[in-house]
Write a protein that holds these residues in place. Structure first.
Motif, short mmCIF file in Angstrom:
data_model
loop_
_atom_site.label_atom_id
_atom_site.label_comp_id
_atom_site.label_asym_id
_atom_site.label_seq_id
_atom_site.Cartn_x
_atom_site.Cartn_y
_atom_site.Cartn_z
N MET A 1 0.83 -1.21 0.00
CA MET A 1 0.00 0.00 0.00
C MET A 1 0.87 1.26 0.00
O MET A 1 0.66 2.16 -0.79
CB MET A 1 -0.90 -0.06 1.24
N TYR A 2 1.86 1.32 0.90
CA TYR A 2 2.77 2.46 0.94
C TYR A 2 4.13 2.09 0.36
O TYR A 2 4.59 0.97 0.52
CB TYR A 2 2.98 2.94 2.39
N MET B 1 7.13 4.40 4.17
CA MET B 1 7.25 3.60 5.40
C MET B 1 8.46 4.03 6.22
O MET B 1 8.41 4.05 7.45
CB MET B 1 7.32 2.11 5.06
N PHE C 1 7.55 7.23 7.90
CA PHE C 1 6.56 6.98 8.95
C PHE C 1 7.23 6.37 10.19
O PHE C 1 7.00 6.82 11.31
CB PHE C 1 5.47 6.02 8.43
N ALA C 2 8.08 5.38 9.94
CA ALA C 2 8.67 4.66 11.08
C ALA C 2 9.80 5.46 11.74
O ALA C 2 10.04 5.31 12.93
CB ALA C 2 9.18 3.29 10.62
N ASN C 3 10.51 6.26 10.94
CA ASN C 3 11.61 7.07 11.48
C ASN C 3 11.43 8.53 11.08
O ASN C 3 12.22 9.07 10.31
CB ASN C 3 12.96 6.56 10.92
N CYS D 1 -2.69 9.30 9.89
CA CYS D 1 -2.30 8.00 9.39
C CYS D 1 -0.83 7.98 9.01
O CYS D 1 -0.12 8.98 9.11
CB CYS D 1 -3.15 7.65 8.17
N GLY D 2 -0.36 6.85 8.53
CA GLY D 2 1.03 6.70 8.13
C GLY D 2 1.43 7.72 7.08
O GLY D 2 2.52 8.31 7.15
N ALA D 3 0.55 7.95 6.12
CA ALA D 3 0.86 8.90 5.04
C ALA D 3 1.03 10.31 5.61
O ALA D 3 1.94 11.05 5.23
CB ALA D 3 -0.24 8.89 3.99
N ILE E 1 1.96 11.26 8.57
CA ILE E 1 3.21 11.37 9.32
C ILE E 1 4.39 11.42 8.35
O ILE E 1 5.30 12.25 8.49
CB ILE E 1 3.32 10.19 10.32
N ASN F 1 -6.34 7.56 -2.53
CA ASN F 1 -7.33 8.10 -1.59
C ASN F 1 -6.69 8.87 -0.44
O ASN F 1 -7.37 9.46 0.36
CB ASN F 1 -8.22 6.98 -1.05
N LYS F 2 -5.35 8.87 -0.37
CA LYS F 2 -4.67 9.63 0.68
C LYS F 2 -4.21 10.99 0.19
O LYS F 2 -3.68 11.79 0.96
CB LYS F 2 -3.45 8.85 1.19
#
Lengths: 393, 193
Positions: free
Chosen positions: B1-2, B7, B10-12, B58-60, B62, B98-99
């Motif tokens: 998806m991402y 990612m 998002f994670a760092n 959401c992840g996006a 961030i 959609n993001k």
């Protein structure tokens, strides 16, 4: 990394016994159940055997079971088919505000063709009050639908009471039992329901095989016109292997249900008790007492569901959320909003749903892994910074 | 998806936090649509000496915030104003369709912080203030074809699947433009003007 699956409401694994039962009908025993010859007879016997097993799971008769391709299709057939069958008597529908979208959107479709509909609200635990349903039962009401249990919050609804209220006025009552069937003992006669939807992929059957129970004598019109399959209520060649899988899964669920629940309830309760203790500002959503045995759901304040799901996935845990960001349409869960939660809180929706065989150690591992995830997301949340500032002052 | 890059951010995420004595603060979004961003900037010699952010979303959302902070840091104010939501998404290797609307607000939040900085410079805003950008998210409905959220300001086309849409005068549902009948109620649609 050991992965831990806590997303039963999305899908369950197919049990090996179920797969073995299905296998011949994907290969040698490929006959069409409507054929007269030996191939056809074998397929037909298998479908009818599965119908009997599916009926037995909910205390119905075989002739009252109609196979469909999904829980959503069963719900569509129930709402649209029953409403169409009764429209000479009236055109008003009553459903709860927290129904699955397959029920709500079926109702919307009927509204566009001249029916009217009322959504009955729920309390803070997502419970529908039978008296509130009763107040909506006007003379032109022909169908009421309230789910047996809600997939997002785990709350079990007082379906027998609601059914009794409807029956007293001669109004048909359908219940969407997709989240509950196979996990809760259900008996259509004791419940007094006229129609009930269930889906095998919620209890270790394959995807693509589901069923609608319709009480004998109740008029229902088909959505799929075709041949004589399913008593003319649903045309189309039967999904023989899928139906056989559903039947086998139903038989397993019937005999194992109590043992499965006994194993999962302590794990569920451990999560419901302990997660809010380990992380501040976490609340349980749904009822604590009337709750699906495998279902633990929460709202984690000041963070958003998708961020939690992504971090959980990185740590090997599969969960789900009703937050707007995790839905493609970017709308917050209608269930959580109907329970009176504000948008910000609803965004922190998190659902852990347990499959059989989940070990206590897995739950403990989740309880260890979860607090740092929330801490990390809150450290970057402007809502949390805001909260801390106002708490300080 | 991402994408991997999304990612990673998002994670760092880079530059997470607040700047207590910031020269400008900007906010966009609201919890209704799920994403909120706050950007803090420190300006020295017309350059963004420091950029920090906080994001609820959401992840996006961030990842977008992190990427914007990285792109803006060290840039002149004018260069930072030239950063667009589109260029951020591009830099991230793309975002799910959609993001694009809701989560891709990082450049807007940064621009709000710069607006706040300029207002303070001009004496139009006090120190310690923040500029809040509008991001209305009334329920604009979703595309009947791909289910992506539609924009409030323009529901004539789905930004995700690029289908032209119109509102059915009979039932109010969003349906495909140019069709003979409404997708929802089946009533005939008025022909193209």
């Amino acid at each position: 990394m050991d992965r831990i699956y806590l997303d039963r409401i999305a899908a369950t694994p197919v049990r090996p016994e179920v797969f073995e039962a299905m296998r011949p009908f994907l290969t040698d025993a490929f006959g069409n159940p409507q054929s007269l010859h030996a191939w056809g007879r074998r397929a037909q016997e298998a479908v009818e055997g599965a119908r009997a097993e599916t009926a037995a799971l909910i205390g119905a008769e075989s002739a009252e079971i109609y196979f469909t391709a999904s829980g959503s299709e069963a719900n569509n057939l129930a709402i649209k088919g029953l409403a169409a069958g009764q429209q000479a008597r009236g055109r008003r529908l009553v459903v709860s505000a927290i129904e699955h979208t397959s029920v709500l959107n079926s109702v919307k479709a009927l509204e566009r063709s001249g029916f009217s509909a009322v959504l009955v609200p729920v309390d803070g635990q997502g419970r529908v009050d039978p008296a509130a349903v009763e107040r909506e039962l006007t003379g032109d009401t022909v169908l009421v639908s309230v789910m047996t249990a809600n997939n997002e919050i785990g709350t079990i609804e007082p379906v027998a009471e609601i059914a009794a209220v409807c029956r007293a006025r001669g109004i048909l009552f359908h219940t969407d039992a997709v989240a509950a069937a196979g996990s809760l003992p259900l008996d259509v006669r004791a419940l007094g329901v006229d129609a009930l939807s269930l889906a095998g992929d919620q209890f270790y059957g394959p995807k693509g095989a589901a069923a609608l129970y319709v009480r004998k004598g109740v008029r229902i019109l088909p959505l799929v016109d075709g041949g004589i399959q399913e008593g003319g209520r649903r045309g189309g060649t039967e999904n023989v292997a899928g139906i056989v899988g559903l039947g086998r899964a139903a038989a397993l669920a019937r005999t194992e249900m109590a043992a499965r629940a006994a194993a999962l309830v302590p794990l569920r309760d451990r999560l419901l008790d302990e997660l809010p203790r380990r992380v501040e500002h976490v609340r349980v959503t749904g009822s604590r007492t009337d709750r699906l045995p495998h279902h633990a759901s929460f709202c984690v304040e000041f963070v958003e569901g998708e961020g939690m799901l992504l971090f959980l996935d990185m740590k090997g845990f599969a969960a789900s959320s009703g937050s707007a960001c995790t839905s493609k349409s970017l709308k917050a869960s209608h269930v959580l909003l109907a329970m009176g939660l504000d948008h910000a809180t609803a965004q922190g929706s998190l659902i852990f749903s347990l499959i059989d065989g989940t070990e206590a150690a897995a739950v403990e591992a989740l309880l260890e892994a979860f607090p740092p995830i929330v801490e990390r997301l809150r450290a970057m949340s402007p809502l949390y910074t805001d909260f801390l500032m106002h708490r300080g002052s | 998806m991402y994408s991997d890059k999304v990612m990673d951010h998002f994670a760092n995420p880079r530059n997470v936090g607040t700047i207590p004595d910031a020269d400008g603060v900007g906010q966009v979004g609201n919890p209704v649509c799920g994403d909120m961003m706050t950007f803090y900037i420190k300006v020295k010699d017309d350059r963004l000496a420091d950029v920090k952010f906080q994001t609820f979303g959401c992840g996006a959302a961030i990842a977008v915030s992190s990427m914007v902070s990285e792109m803006a840091k060290g840039k002149t104010v004018d260069q930072a104003l030239a950063i667009t939501n589109e260029s951020v998404a591009e830099e991230l290797g793309g975002l799910p369709k959609n993001k694009m609307h809701c989560s891709n607000l990082g450049a807007d939040a940064l621009h709000e912080a710069i607006r706040n900085y300029r207002d303070r410079q001009a004496g139009r805003a006090p120190a310690g203030s923040a500029s809040a950008g509008g991001h209305d998210h009334d329920d604009a409905g979703s595309c009947p074809y791909c289910d992506s959220a539609l924009e409030t300001e323009d529901r004539s086309v789905c930004k995700a699947c690029r289908i032209e849409l119109e509102e059915c005068p009979a039932c109010g549902g969003i349906t495909k433009k140019g069709d003979a009948t409404c997708l929802h109620c089946g009533r005939p649609l008025p022909g193209k003007a």
